[in-house]
Design an enzyme around this catalytic site. Structure first.
Site, PDB file in Angstrom:
ATOM      1  N   ASP A 119     -11.659   9.784  12.276  1.00  0.00           N
ATOM      2  CA  ASP A 119     -10.353  10.434  12.169  1.00  0.00           C
ATOM      3  C   ASP A 119     -10.559  11.942  12.081  1.00  0.00           C
ATOM      4  O   ASP A 119     -11.511  12.470  12.657  1.00  0.00           O
ATOM      5  CB  ASP A 119      -9.603   9.896  10.940  1.00  0.00           C
ATOM      6  CG  ASP A 119      -8.099   9.897  11.136  1.00  0.00           C
ATOM      7  OD1 ASP A 119      -7.506  10.988  11.041  1.00  0.00           O
ATOM      8  OD2 ASP A 119      -7.523   8.824  11.376  1.00  0.00           O
ATOM      9  N   ASP A 128      -6.722   9.800  -6.865  1.00  0.00           N
ATOM     10  CA  ASP A 128      -6.867   8.423  -6.399  1.00  0.00           C
ATOM     11  C   ASP A 128      -8.111   8.215  -5.534  1.00  0.00           C
ATOM     12  O   ASP A 128      -8.452   7.077  -5.195  1.00  0.00           O
ATOM     13  CB  ASP A 128      -5.632   7.998  -5.608  1.00  0.00           C
ATOM     14  CG  ASP A 128      -4.397   7.885  -6.480  1.00  0.00           C
ATOM     15  OD1 ASP A 128      -4.498   8.159  -7.687  1.00  0.00           O
ATOM     16  OD2 ASP A 128      -3.324   7.537  -5.953  1.00  0.00           O
ATOM     17  N   VAL A 169      -3.286   5.783  -9.058  1.00  0.00           N
ATOM     18  CA  VAL A 169      -1.854   5.483  -9.041  1.00  0.00           C
ATOM     19  C   VAL A 169      -1.549   4.550  -7.872  1.00  0.00           C
ATOM     20  O   VAL A 169      -0.802   3.588  -8.005  1.00  0.00           O
ATOM     21  CB  VAL A 169      -1.036   6.784  -8.925  1.00  0.00           C
ATOM     22  CG1 VAL A 169       0.442   6.480  -8.695  1.00  0.00           C
ATOM     23  CG2 VAL A 169      -1.218   7.630 -10.172  1.00  0.00           C
ATOM     24  N   ASN A 249       1.802   5.048  19.993  1.00  0.00           N
ATOM     25  CA  ASN A 249       3.144   5.418  19.530  1.00  0.00           C
ATOM     26  C   ASN A 249       4.063   5.842  20.663  1.00  0.00           C
ATOM     27  O   ASN A 249       4.893   6.724  20.489  1.00  0.00           O
ATOM     28  CB  ASN A 249       3.046   6.586  18.533  1.00  0.00           C
ATOM     29  CG  ASN A 249       2.530   6.161  17.186  1.00  0.00           C
ATOM     30  OD1 ASN A 249       2.161   5.009  16.985  1.00  0.00           O
ATOM     31  ND2 ASN A 249       2.494   7.081  16.249  1.00  0.00           N
ATOM     32  N   VAL A 268     -11.549  -5.419  20.978  1.00  0.00           N
ATOM     33  CA  VAL A 268     -10.950  -4.612  19.914  1.00  0.00           C
ATOM     34  C   VAL A 268      -9.667  -5.276  19.416  1.00  0.00           C
ATOM     35  O   VAL A 268      -8.938  -5.913  20.179  1.00  0.00           O
ATOM     36  CB  VAL A 268     -10.652  -3.189  20.424  1.00  0.00           C
ATOM     37  CG1 VAL A 268      -9.851  -2.389  19.410  1.00  0.00           C
ATOM     38  CG2 VAL A 268     -11.949  -2.473  20.761  1.00  0.00           C
ATOM     39  N   SER A 330      -0.985   4.334  13.259  1.00  0.00           N
ATOM     40  CA  SER A 330      -2.134   4.772  12.448  1.00  0.00           C
ATOM     41  C   SER A 330      -2.174   3.984  11.145  1.00  0.00           C
ATOM     42  O   SER A 330      -3.218   3.470  10.737  1.00  0.00           O
ATOM     43  CB  SER A 330      -2.011   6.261  12.103  1.00  0.00           C
ATOM     44  OG  SER A 330      -2.451   7.076  13.138  1.00  0.00           O
TER      45      SER A 330
END
Length: 408
Positions: A119, A128, A169, A249, A268, A330
């Protein structure tokens, strides 16, 4: 003049699809194929935790204070509710919808499973994500940073890592995984075919069990599998590494009818996005199931996309200790990655063995179980739909269908 403009294409603006921009398609790409993160809605909602003051109220003013609190609570109940929700941001609906929390209740955290995320990188300066500091492997294919860095201004990579491995959290899908992160996309959330390919091969060289890519590039219509990243993915698949990638998208009126690269590779797992009611997110890409090798029809369990998962208004970690809400394939990709990590923890015999044997059949076995355990949407085609895939992710069902598998 009209003839001179015929080659231009009209592309809708990201934040206002009613506004169209004329572009020359020949100027969109250079010699290297470009990859971009599959996301939408940026700039997203930035949600910061509200810190409660520790100051004490003087006894002389206690009665007046309590009276004011009651009056304010009665008059401003809707505002109180909103503040309370912001105080503890989460996307529990998504984890429950996908069956991930149910799998975690059995004690699975992804322990012993190596996940490699490709990424924009990751910013670990978040409460976190503190448990990951000093405990991840990182490689920079954008620049030469040794320490983990997220090149995206919108913190795309940090958001993705949080959905998988947050432990504070927010609790991700598989906070116990052994995490690797490769930065392949820069500040503009774009990257070259070579950077993505090199990242995949790096993950393979580090013995990853799963490679997760919340990114994608446009297919070459003439040869959709002629691509450096595709070649690298196929090398990973051959040794039994599971590859999960965003379907894309570009759904809706502008859908080209194809999932992104490398989600188009048969082995995949291509992932589409769902809303909280189980309906398909309008921008989730449709799959062209006649575009396999040599234009032969795809066969199960490799029809595209294979699965859909939560991906609308999902909350995760961001920069400066804040949280962000995101929508796109994503996000849905990482839910599948997390569920797969829990599955491999429960069934370690399905992981790559790294003994130079062909483990591609293990991928077939796991994908077939994914297909069989998926929950079809009421309006989708059966057994496969070009938009919904085989159905919605059912993590606990996926695990149950492979329970006790000793070999593949």
């Amino acid at each position: 003049m009209a003839r001179e403009l015929k080659h231009l294409e009209l592309i809708p603006e990201v934040n206002e699809p009613r506004i169209l921009t004329a572009v020359d398609p020949e100027t969109l790409y250079d010699e290297d194929d470009e990859f971009r993160t599959i996301t939408t809605g940026w700039p997203t909602q930035r949600i910061a935790l509200i810190h409660v003051s520790n100051r004490r109220v003087r006894p002389s003013g206690l009665l007046l204070f309590l009276t004011m609190v009651v009056v304010v609570w009665i008059l401003l109940q809707p505002i109180y509710t909103i503040l309370d929700e912001v105080q503890t941001p989460d996307s529990e609906w998504a984890y429950n919808f996908a069956g991930i929390r149910q799998a975690q209740e059995l004690g699975f955290t992804g322990d012993g499973v190596k996940v490699c995320i490709i990424d924009t990188g990751v910013n670990l300066n978040h409460p976190d994500l503190e448990h990951l500091q000093g405990n991840i492997m990182y490689k920079d294919f954008v620049s030469d940073s040794i320490e983990p860095v997220d090149y995206a201004e919108d913190g795309h990579g940090t958001l993705i890592v949080g959905l998988l491995a947050a432990d504070g959290v927010l609790k991700g899908s598989a906070p116990g995984v052994e995490l690797m992160v490769a930065s392949a996309l820069g500040a503009d959330e774009m990257g070259s075919d070579k950077a993505v390919s090199d990242s995949i091969l790096w993950c393979k060289s580090r013995n990853a069990d799963i490679i997760s890519m919340s990114l994608g590039g446009a297919q070459d219509i003439e040869d959709p599998l002629d691509n450096l990243a595709v070649d690298a993915v196929e090398q990973a698949l051959n040794v039994g590494i599971f590859v999960v990638a965003a379907a894309g998208n570009d759904g809706g009126l502008n859908d080209d009818g194809r999932v992104s690269v490398p989600a188009n590779v048969p082995g995949v797992i291509a992932v589409g996005a769902l809303d909280s009611d189980g309906s398909l997110w309008e921008k989730s890409s449709r799959g062209d199931n006649l575009a396999g090798y040599g234009d032969n029809p795809r066969i199960s369990p490799h029809e595209k996309p294979e699965i859909t998962a939560p991906g609308v208004n999902v909350i995760s970690t961001w920069v400066d200790g804040k949280y962000t809400s995101s929508t796109g394939t994503s996000d849905s990709t990482v839910f599948v990655t997390g569920a797969l990590a829990l599955l491999l923890e429960a069934n370690p015999s399905l992981k790559p063995t790294w003994d130079n044997t062909d483990r591609s059949n293990c991928i077939f076995v796991v994908k077939e179980a994914l297909m069989d355990s998926a929950i079809p949407y009421q309006a989708q085609a059966i057994p496969h739909d070009d938009r919904y895939g085989y159905g919605a992710l059912n993590a606990i069902g996926w695990m149950d269908s492979l329970n006790g598998t000793t070999d593949c």
